[in-house]
Design a protein around this motif. Structure first.
Motif, PDB file in Angstrom:
ATOM      1  N   GLN B  21      71.770 -50.231 -18.341  1.00 39.49           N
ATOM      2  CA  GLN B  21      70.629 -50.384 -17.872  1.00 39.49           C
ATOM      3  C   GLN B  21      70.033 -49.860 -16.617  1.00 39.49           C
ATOM      4  O   GLN B  21      68.736 -49.577 -16.120  1.00 39.49           O
ATOM      5  N   VAL B  22      70.936 -48.699 -15.911  1.00 36.73           N
ATOM      6  CA  VAL B  22      69.832 -47.829 -15.153  1.00 36.73           C
ATOM      7  C   VAL B  22      69.524 -46.657 -15.296  1.00 36.73           C
ATOM      8  O   VAL B  22      68.649 -46.008 -15.238  1.00 36.73           O
ATOM      9  N   ASP B  24      69.534 -45.531 -18.277  1.00 38.50           N
ATOM     10  CA  ASP B  24      69.122 -44.813 -19.555  1.00 38.50           C
ATOM     11  C   ASP B  24      66.651 -45.317 -19.256  1.00 38.50           C
ATOM     12  O   ASP B  24      66.314 -45.752 -19.793  1.00 38.50           O
ATOM     13  N   ALA B  25      67.472 -46.219 -18.062  1.00 41.20           N
ATOM     14  CA  ALA B  25      65.787 -47.089 -17.245  1.00 41.20           C
ATOM     15  C   ALA B  25      64.537 -45.149 -17.145  1.00 41.20           C
ATOM     16  O   ALA B  25      63.674 -45.407 -16.142  1.00 41.20           O
ATOM     17  N   LEU B  26      65.863 -44.333 -16.448  1.00 42.78           N
ATOM     18  CA  LEU B  26      64.657 -43.378 -15.902  1.00 42.78           C
ATOM     19  C   LEU B  26      63.682 -42.702 -16.565  1.00 42.78           C
ATOM     20  O   LEU B  26      63.991 -42.597 -17.824  1.00 42.78           O
ATOM     21  N   ASP B  27      63.447 -42.192 -15.673  1.00 40.95           N
ATOM     22  CA  ASP B  27      61.187 -41.692 -16.909  1.00 40.95           C
ATOM     23  C   ASP B  27      61.511 -40.113 -17.469  1.00 40.95           C
ATOM     24  O   ASP B  27      61.851 -39.331 -17.207  1.00 40.95           O
ATOM     25  N   PRO B  28      61.625 -40.547 -18.692  1.00 41.32           N
ATOM     26  CA  PRO B  28      61.977 -39.377 -19.666  1.00 41.32           C
ATOM     27  C   PRO B  28      60.747 -37.956 -19.155  1.00 41.32           C
ATOM     28  O   PRO B  28      61.095 -37.124 -19.259  1.00 41.32           O
ATOM     29  N   ARG B  30      60.270 -37.457 -16.545  1.00 41.94           N
ATOM     30  CA  ARG B  30      60.072 -36.441 -15.307  1.00 41.94           C
ATOM     31  C   ARG B  30      61.282 -36.428 -14.726  1.00 41.94           C
ATOM     32  O   ARG B  30      61.715 -35.710 -14.196  1.00 41.94           O
ATOM     33  N   TYR B  31      62.452 -37.074 -16.087  1.00 34.64           N
ATOM     34  CA  TYR B  31      63.859 -36.918 -15.625  1.00 34.64           C
ATOM     35  C   TYR B  31      64.379 -35.966 -17.145  1.00 34.64           C
ATOM     36  O   TYR B  31      64.297 -36.979 -17.976  1.00 34.64           O
ATOM     37  N   ILE B  61      70.872 -37.661  -9.295  1.00 34.71           N
ATOM     38  CA  ILE B  61      69.373 -37.574  -8.353  1.00 34.71           C
ATOM     39  C   ILE B  61      68.639 -35.846  -8.193  1.00 34.71           C
ATOM     40  O   ILE B  61      69.633 -36.357  -6.701  1.00 34.71           O
TER      41      ILE B  61
END
Lengths: 79, 79
Positions: B21-22, B24-28, B30-31, B61
């Motif tokens: 949930q977290v 995998d939710a990061l913006d690919p 930008r990260y 991060i």
């Protein structure tokens, strides 16, 4: 369809850091991120607790609560 | 340039949920997200601790540690 992510905080330093680094890092293509300051919007506390939020900062993604580090317990927000 | 996000876990249920949930939710866009299972890669524990990770699951991060809920303390991963 976008999923909903709600970031609950109370303006504390731990909250600000988590908002800047984690909430802002979510993919805007897939998530509608709402930032809620529970100190200023006490009427949102009940919904946060219903989602399982025990402390702030916390992120509720698709209904599931994720506590990120520890800023303050929910009880501190009820005065 | 993309920022680096490292998700440390140990395969626990709390970890799996946070990853799904977290992390995998990061913006690919930008990260660059790396998933590290500390139970299988004990050689990565030192670097995680150096970044301030006290328990898993945790997301580092841009060098800052964010503990997401609580699965296990780092001490439980050293046997």
């Amino acid at each position: 369809m976008k999923k909903t992510a709600t970031f609950y905080h109370a303006g504390c330093p731990v909250c600000v850091e988590a908002e800047r680094q984690v909430a802002d890092a979510l993919d805007p293509q897939r998530y509608d991120v709402e930032i809620v300051h529970l100190g200023e919007h006490a009427d949102r506390i009940a919904a946060a607790e219903e989602a399982g939020v025990k402390s702030v900062p916390a992120l509720v993604i698709d209904g599931a609560p994720f506590h990120i580090n520890f800023g303050a317990p929910m009880s501190a927000l009820k005065s």
